[in-house]
Motif scaffolding. Structure first.
Motif, PDB file in Angstrom:
ATOM      1  N   SER A 301       0.832  -1.214   0.000  1.00  0.00           N
ATOM      2  CA  SER A 301       0.000   0.000   0.000  1.00  0.00           C
ATOM      3  C   SER A 301       0.864   1.260   0.000  1.00  0.00           C
ATOM      4  O   SER A 301       0.588   2.219  -0.735  1.00  0.00           O
ATOM      5  CB  SER A 301      -0.924   0.002   1.223  1.00  0.00           C
ATOM      6  N   GLU A 302       1.901   1.272   0.830  1.00  0.00           N
ATOM      7  CA  GLU A 302       2.735   2.471   0.929  1.00  0.00           C
ATOM      8  C   GLU A 302       3.556   2.669  -0.351  1.00  0.00           C
ATOM      9  O   GLU A 302       3.737   3.800  -0.820  1.00  0.00           O
ATOM     10  CB  GLU A 302       3.646   2.374   2.147  1.00  0.00           C
ATOM     11  N   ARG A 305       1.255   4.055  -2.936  1.00  0.00           N
ATOM     12  CA  ARG A 305       1.016   5.489  -2.714  1.00  0.00           C
ATOM     13  C   ARG A 305       2.146   6.330  -3.290  1.00  0.00           C
ATOM     14  O   ARG A 305       1.943   7.468  -3.707  1.00  0.00           O
ATOM     15  CB  ARG A 305       0.870   5.745  -1.210  1.00  0.00           C
TER      16      ARG A 305
END
Length: 371
Positions: A301-302, A305
């Motif tokens: 997820s990071e 992003r």
């Protein structure tokens, strides 16, 4: 620059799909205009679709002849929409088998297809690098071997040199290796999903070895084993593989070196990283690693992003929170897992940008977790 497309910057999930090359996209578009009719129909539009399907099967046969060294014809090429449909259709074609042997690290699609047969199943042993020990059960007779040529999650290539001495038929999933590295010999029926070589989703190729005793157990009009043959997708799958062939060696060398570079940098710049799979006997474009003290989902997820696409956990069930059955089977650490798979025409700058971001992300997540 080759005729192969350069993936969007930050894209490191080639196993999850590849952008079509311009030639493939044009072939798909043209086939949509000409091959929309049902090829089993006797009218002109149907005959035109049938001709396109046959030409595409002939192209796939020629391309697979090149990558396998086995002389194939269009009549030995069949197509299915998914790997599970392809395996479920192919297995009954092995006449006289009374049991199936597979490893615990096959894809869930293959394992499910084996279970659906109702035949007794035997799981082969696998070592810590993901190598399947076929010889350990070579005493079994009337058995079908179902094995991946290269594991799609950890990249390990299987040594199948002893298969011929067992005289057992082999259903080989070559999805991860076609167009990336030489395909091992010894197979009776070969499966490969077109998306792995830059073709469309929804086409799995089934190739029957000309010397095997395998034969179709049910009809496959114009080679399509399910309802509603997708002629444009077959044409695109054939064009994609044909377009890739001149670049297999160069892309293989490039991605093998980039994965080596990636492994070295991760080892030196992030503490407590564990790698899964064989570091040498592997497909060139896949690296699997686990970063201790962080979750794989948080890493994905990071990174996403920040513009980097990677995969985590199980390659077979991306939306599941279950630990990867492959990592569990080889005794690897399952937490903080990342699978990085390089697209065609990836560069060292791309890889360095990923490592730079990963170093920052791991530091951030470990700090937040108090690790």
């Amino acid at each position: 620059m080759t005729g192969l497309p350069r993936a969007p910057r930050g894209y490191f999930d080639a196993v999850g799909g590849l952008e079509m090359a311009p030639a493939t996209a044009r072939a798909l578009s043209r086939a949509n205009e000409l091959g929309w009719a049902d090829p089993i129909r006797a009218h002109q539009a149907g005959r035109q679709s049938a001709l396109l399907a046959h030409t595409a099967r002939a192209s796939l046969a020629a391309s697979l002849t090149t990558v396998t060294g086995v002389e194939l014809t269009a009549d030995q090429i069949f197509l299915a929409p998914t790997m599970s449909v392809a395996a479920s259709w192919a297995i009954p074609g092995f006449r006289g088998i009374t049991q199936i042997m597979h490893s615990p690290i096959e894809t869930l699609a293959l394992l499910d297809a084996c279970q659906e047969t109702g035949l007794p199943l035997t799981s082969l042993t696998v070592d810590a690098l993901g190598h399947v020990d076929v010889s350990s059960r070579a005493d079994l007779s009337q058995a079908l071997l179902v094995i991946q040529a290269a594991n799609i999650e950890i990249g390990t290539i299987q040594d199948l040199s002893g298969i011929s001495s067992t005289a057992l038929p082999l259903l080989l999933d070559a999805t991860a290796i076609i167009g990336r590295a030489p395909v091992p010999a010894g197979w009776s029926v070969l499966l490969g999903h077109a998306s792995s070589w830059g073709g469309p989703a929804g086409v799995t190729v089934i190739a029957a070895h000309p010397t095997s005793s395998w034969g179709p157990s049910s009809l496959a009009p114009h080679g399509w084993v399910s309802d509603g043959s997708n002629v444009p997708a077959i044409v695109a799958a054939a064009t994609a593989l044909e377009s890739l062939l001149p670049h297999v060696d160069d892309q293989g060398r490039l991605t093998f070196e980039l994965i080596e570079h990636l492994r070295t940098r991760l080892s030196h710049e992030i503490a407590d990283v564990a790698f899964a799979g064989d570091p040498v006997q592997r497909v060139p474009h896949i690296l699997n690693c686990s970063v201790l003290y962080v979750s794989g989902e948080a890493l994905v997820s990071e990174l996403d992003r920040r513009g980097f696409a990677v995969a985590s956990g199980s390659a077979c069930v991306a939306d599941s929170d279950r630990a990867s059955h492959v990592l569990v089977a080889i005794g690897a650490f399952t937490g903080g897992n990342l699978r990085i798979s390089l697209p065609f025409n990836c560069t060292i700058d791309d890889v360095d940008a990923l490592v730079d971001a990963l170093v920052l992300v791991v530091g951030q997540l470990r700090a937040e977790a108090g690790a």
